[in-house]
Design a protein around this motif. Structure first.
Motif, PDB file in Angstrom:
ATOM      1  N   ILE A 183      23.397  -1.393  17.948  1.00  0.00           N
ATOM      2  CA  ILE A 183      22.218  -2.297  17.796  1.00  0.00           C
ATOM      3  C   ILE A 183      21.386  -1.394  16.723  1.00  0.00           C
ATOM      4  N   PHE A 184      20.751  -2.366  15.954  1.00  0.00           N
ATOM      5  CA  PHE A 184      19.671  -1.784  15.188  1.00  0.00           C
ATOM      6  C   PHE A 184      18.428  -2.440  15.627  1.00  0.00           C
ATOM      7  N   GLY A 185      17.088  -1.940  15.670  1.00  0.00           N
ATOM      8  CA  GLY A 185      15.834  -2.358  16.122  1.00  0.00           C
ATOM      9  C   GLY A 185      14.794  -1.739  15.244  1.00  0.00           C
ATOM     10  N   TYR A 186      13.856  -2.670  15.173  1.00  0.00           N
ATOM     11  CA  TYR A 186      12.518  -2.200  14.479  1.00  0.00           C
ATOM     12  C   TYR A 186      11.761  -3.306  15.250  1.00  0.00           C
ATOM     13  N   PRO A 187      11.134  -2.903  16.623  1.00  0.00           N
ATOM     14  CA  PRO A 187      10.373  -3.749  17.197  1.00  0.00           C
ATOM     15  C   PRO A 187       8.833  -3.914  16.403  1.00  0.00           C
ATOM     16  N   TYR A 225      12.841 -10.707   2.737  1.00  0.00           N
ATOM     17  CA  TYR A 225      13.795 -10.056   1.925  1.00  0.00           C
ATOM     18  C   TYR A 225      14.179  -8.637   2.720  1.00  0.00           C
ATOM     19  N   GLU A 226      14.034  -8.741   3.988  1.00  0.00           N
ATOM     20  CA  GLU A 226      14.887  -7.675   4.847  1.00  0.00           C
ATOM     21  C   GLU A 226      15.169  -8.321   5.946  1.00  0.00           C
ATOM     22  N   ALA A 227      14.703  -9.149   6.771  1.00  0.00           N
ATOM     23  CA  ALA A 227      14.971  -9.533   8.301  1.00  0.00           C
ATOM     24  C   ALA A 227      15.724 -10.694   7.900  1.00  0.00           C
ATOM     25  N   GLY A 279       0.917  -0.996   0.026  1.00  0.00           N
ATOM     26  CA  GLY A 279       0.082   0.004  -0.019  1.00  0.00           C
ATOM     27  C   GLY A 279       0.944   1.298  -0.127  1.00  0.00           C
ATOM     28  N   GLU A 280       2.060   1.245  -0.304  1.00  0.00           N
ATOM     29  CA  GLU A 280       3.023   2.305  -0.134  1.00  0.00           C
ATOM     30  C   GLU A 280       3.201   2.725  -1.784  1.00  0.00           C
ATOM     31  N   GLU A 281       3.428   4.236  -1.913  1.00  0.00           N
ATOM     32  CA  GLU A 281       3.387   4.692  -3.290  1.00  0.00           C
ATOM     33  C   GLU A 281       4.970   4.278  -3.856  1.00  0.00           C
ATOM     34  N   ARG A 326      21.794   6.892  16.353  1.00  0.00           N
ATOM     35  CA  ARG A 326      21.895   7.044  14.808  1.00  0.00           C
ATOM     36  C   ARG A 326      20.682   6.523  14.126  1.00  0.00           C
ATOM     37  N   TYR A 327      19.896   7.149  13.314  1.00  0.00           N
ATOM     38  CA  TYR A 327      18.847   6.417  12.885  1.00  0.00           C
ATOM     39  C   TYR A 327      18.663   6.897  11.455  1.00  0.00           C
ATOM     40  N   ILE A 328      18.726   6.387  10.207  1.00  0.00           N
ATOM     41  CA  ILE A 328      19.037   7.135   8.834  1.00  0.00           C
ATOM     42  C   ILE A 328      17.294   6.744   8.287  1.00  0.00           C
ATOM     43  N   GLY A 329      16.897   5.259   8.630  1.00  0.00           N
ATOM     44  CA  GLY A 329      15.356   5.295   8.097  1.00  0.00           C
ATOM     45  C   GLY A 329      15.751   4.379   6.852  1.00  0.00           C
ATOM     46  N   SER A 330      16.935   3.894   6.998  1.00  0.00           N
ATOM     47  CA  SER A 330      17.032   3.186   5.395  1.00  0.00           C
ATOM     48  C   SER A 330      17.816   1.898   6.113  1.00  0.00           C
ATOM     49  N   MET A 331      17.169   0.712   5.992  1.00  0.00           N
ATOM     50  CA  MET A 331      17.756  -0.391   6.501  1.00  0.00           C
ATOM     51  C   MET A 331      19.046  -0.589   6.291  1.00  0.00           C
ATOM     52  N   VAL A 332      19.315  -0.745   5.119  1.00  0.00           N
ATOM     53  CA  VAL A 332      20.661  -1.034   4.446  1.00  0.00           C
ATOM     54  C   VAL A 332      21.792  -0.001   5.149  1.00  0.00           C
ATOM     55  N   GLY A 346       5.466  -5.662  13.773  1.00  0.00           N
ATOM     56  CA  GLY A 346       6.726  -4.676  13.431  1.00  0.00           C
ATOM     57  C   GLY A 346       6.344  -4.382  11.884  1.00  0.00           C
ATOM     58  N   LYS A 347       7.512  -3.853  11.321  1.00  0.00           N
ATOM     59  CA  LYS A 347       7.282  -3.215  10.042  1.00  0.00           C
ATOM     60  C   LYS A 347       8.241  -4.012   9.076  1.00  0.00           C
ATOM     61  N   LEU A 348       9.295  -4.491   9.394  1.00  0.00           N
ATOM     62  CA  LEU A 348      10.244  -4.906   8.304  1.00  0.00           C
ATOM     63  C   LEU A 348       9.816  -6.448   7.744  1.00  0.00           C
ATOM     64  N   ARG A 349       9.946  -6.573   6.499  1.00  0.00           N
ATOM     65  CA  ARG A 349       9.633  -7.883   5.941  1.00  0.00           C
ATOM     66  C   ARG A 349      10.506  -9.149   6.136  1.00  0.00           C
ATOM     67  N   LEU A 350       9.973 -10.203   6.461  1.00  0.00           N
ATOM     68  CA  LEU A 350      10.789 -11.302   6.968  1.00  0.00           C
ATOM     69  C   LEU A 350      11.791 -11.814   5.816  1.00  0.00           C
ATOM     70  N   LEU A 389      14.879  -1.637  -4.170  1.00  0.00           N
ATOM     71  CA  LEU A 389      15.173  -0.590  -3.905  1.00  0.00           C
ATOM     72  C   LEU A 389      14.571  -0.154  -2.324  1.00  0.00           C
ATOM     73  N   ASP A 390      15.369  -0.509  -1.068  1.00  0.00           N
ATOM     74  CA  ASP A 390      14.822  -0.243   0.057  1.00  0.00           C
ATOM     75  C   ASP A 390      15.141   1.014   0.818  1.00  0.00           C
ATOM     76  N   GLY A 391      14.067   1.818   1.455  1.00  0.00           N
ATOM     77  CA  GLY A 391      14.468   2.916   1.973  1.00  0.00           C
ATOM     78  C   GLY A 391      14.055   4.073   1.006  1.00  0.00           C
ATOM     79  N   SER A 392      13.134   3.703   0.097  1.00  0.00           N
ATOM     80  CA  SER A 392      12.926   4.640  -1.095  1.00  0.00           C
ATOM     81  C   SER A 392      12.147   5.665  -0.609  1.00  0.00           C
ATOM     82  N   SER A 393      11.796   5.955   0.658  1.00  0.00           N
ATOM     83  CA  SER A 393      11.150   6.993   1.021  1.00  0.00           C
ATOM     84  C   SER A 393      12.119   8.015   1.035  1.00  0.00           C
ATOM     85  N   ASN A 394      13.427   7.807   0.896  1.00  0.00           N
ATOM     86  CA  ASN A 394      14.709   8.539   1.297  1.00  0.00           C
ATOM     87  C   ASN A 394      15.195   9.026  -0.204  1.00  0.00           C
TER      88      ASN A 394
HETATM   89  P1  AFP Z   1      10.786   2.678   2.732  1.00  0.00           P
HETATM   90  O1  AFP Z   1      11.455   1.851   1.628  1.00  0.00           O
HETATM   91  O2  AFP Z   1       9.382   2.959   2.694  1.00  0.00           O
HETATM   92  O3  AFP Z   1      11.768   3.822   2.957  1.00  0.00           O
HETATM   93  O4  AFP Z   1      10.869   1.854   4.162  1.00  0.00           O
HETATM   94  C1  AFP Z   1      12.152   1.698   4.643  1.00  0.00           C
HETATM   95  C2  AFP Z   1      12.244   0.581   5.545  1.00  0.00           C
HETATM   96  O5  AFP Z   1      11.493  -0.466   5.026  1.00  0.00           O
HETATM   97  C3  AFP Z   1      13.733   0.178   5.874  1.00  0.00           C
HETATM   98  O6  AFP Z   1      14.581   0.346   5.167  1.00  0.00           O
HETATM   99  C4  AFP Z   1      13.800   1.060   7.287  1.00  0.00           C
HETATM  100  O7  AFP Z   1      14.629   0.510   8.038  1.00  0.00           O
HETATM  101  C5  AFP Z   1      12.419   1.408   7.943  1.00  0.00           C
HETATM  102  O8  AFP Z   1      11.719   0.935   6.704  1.00  0.00           O
HETATM  103  C6  AFP Z   1      12.127   2.634   8.335  1.00  0.00           C
HETATM  104  O9  AFP Z   1      10.774   2.735   8.786  1.00  0.00           O
HETATM  105  P2  AFP Z   1      10.518   3.865   9.582  1.00  0.00           P
HETATM  106  O10 AFP Z   1      10.028   5.095   8.443  1.00  0.00           O
HETATM  107  O11 AFP Z   1       9.083   3.646  10.074  1.00  0.00           O
HETATM  108  O12 AFP Z   1      11.400   4.724  10.598  1.00  0.00           O
END
Ligand code: AFP
Length: 340
Positions: free
Chosen positions: A264-268, A282-284, A70-72, A246-252, A276-280, A123-128
């Motif tokens: 430590i990196f965490g997305y609980p 192809y991310e986790a 459901g993300e753009e 430190r939090y970039i918001g881009s998992m890579v 949580g948010k991350l996909r098992l 392309l993970d972190g694409s909102s960035n």
């Molecule tokens: P986007 O691909 O929508 O930017 O999401 C990136 C991500 O899947 C992962 O790379 C980040 O660690 C995490 O989401 C960031 O999520 P928040 O914006 O909720 O902190």
């Protein structure tokens, strides 16, 4: 050439490095994984080139579609997904592909079918993207089960069964970090040569770090073990220094820093996001595999990530990963025993 440094004539490219691993593996290796990794390298070079010129050729901004989460979708997401599907299919080495951008798994037709399955976030972190912040491709590779022709069951398997995993980070340089189950190595793209060169051999994550990386904007939803753990980092017993955030918001990018510097990196999971948010898949899984291979730990808080058996291809999962001692502290909080 006095005073000038001579270029090395013994450069180790990613392909050379993987091939030498293959020689070590002897008769077992067919070369198929090496060829598959060559296809992945090509896609990373293509994506790296396009990320770099995105602003100039109008590739940033929305593509006008939404993906299965459901993300753009951004234009670069679409492009990256397309190149990966095309290249992996054409390699003749894959049977099943799972992409973050596609609702259904792609089952490769007989003509191109091979023995591997690739799960990936192109392309993970694409909102960035629009802000020019580091983004990346994450991938994990399974070998199809013996006797299988390649079905969804070949990827609904624990991460511990992956044969390789990695990511390419697109930043000031393109860095491909890879494990084939024998440690972790990092390669940097030499744009002039068009080759990934071994620059970070045998990455070992420090046993304890000084950095924590969480989206604390979600703190009001966090469960008590996470709140208490984070407080223990920010308000340590007297005499100890607090951790840096430190939090970039881009998992890579966040995981890359964690592998190199520790911490430590965490997305609980939390009161709002039950898994949580991350996909098992192809991310986790790929990041957990890399972290463990670098000497660290990866957990959901209650169980080892790589032991989870997926039930669907896009399922989510809580993630804590990084330095061994730091992750063990989180586990203590989940067990109700306090921290370090
Ligand atoms: P986007 O691909 O929508 O930017 O999401 C990136 C991500 O899947 C992962 O790379 C980040 O660690 C995490 O989401 C960031 O999520 P928040 O914006 O909720 O902190």
């Amino acid at each position: 050439m006095s005073g000038e440094e001579l270029p090395s004539t013994d450069i180790i490219t990613l392909t050379r490095h993987v091939l030498s691993d293959q020689f070590r593996a002897g008769a077992v290796a067919t070369g198929d994984l090496t060829l598959l990794l060559t296809a992945i390298q090509t896609t990373s070079k293509f994506i790296a080139t396009n990320v770099r010129k995105a602003r100039l050729i109008n590739l940033v901004g929305l593509a006008g579609e939404t993906n299965v989460q459901g993300e753009e979708q951004k234009k670069l997401d679409v492009l990256s997904n397309d190149i990966m599907i095309n290249s992996l299919r054409a390699s003749g080495k894959t049977a099943v592909l799972v992409s973050e951008e596609l609702e259904e798994a792609v089952i490769i037709e007989d003509k191109y079918k091979g023995n591997y399955c690739v799960v990936f976030d192109p392309l993970d972190g694409s909102s960035n993207i629009d802000a020019g912040v580091n983004i990346g491709t994450i991938f994990g590779i399974y070998r199809i089960k013996p006797g299988s022709k390649g079905t969804i069951e070949d990827v609904l398997r624990p991460g511990s069964e992956m044969v390789a995993a990695g990511y390419t980070m697109y930043g000031s340089s393109a860095n491909l970090v890879l494990t084939t189950g024998n440690g972790v190595n990092g390669y940097t793209l030499d744009a002039a040569l068009g080759e990934f060169i071994l620059t970070h051999p045998d990455i070992r994550i420090p046993p304890r770090g000084k950095i924590y990386s969480f989206n604390e904007g979600n703190a009001m939803y966090f469960h008590p073990p996470v709140v208490n753990y984070l407080n223990s980092l920010k308000f340590p017993p007297s005499g100890k220094s607090p951790y840096s955030a430190r939090y970039i918001g881009s998992m890579v990018a966040d995981v890359h820093r964690t592998l190199l510097y520790g911490g430590i990196f965490g997305y609980p999971d939390d009161k709002k996001s039950k898994s949580g948010k991350l996909r098992l898949l192809y991310e986790a899984f790929p990041m957990a595999f890399l972290t463990e291979q670098a000497g660290g730990l990866a957990t959901t808080g209650t169980k080892r990530i790589l032991d989870i058996v997926p039930t669907s291809i896009h399922q989510r999962c809580p993630v804590f990963l990084g330095s061994r001692d730091d992750v063990q502290d989180v586990l203590k909080f989940y067990k109700g025993g306090g921290g370090a």
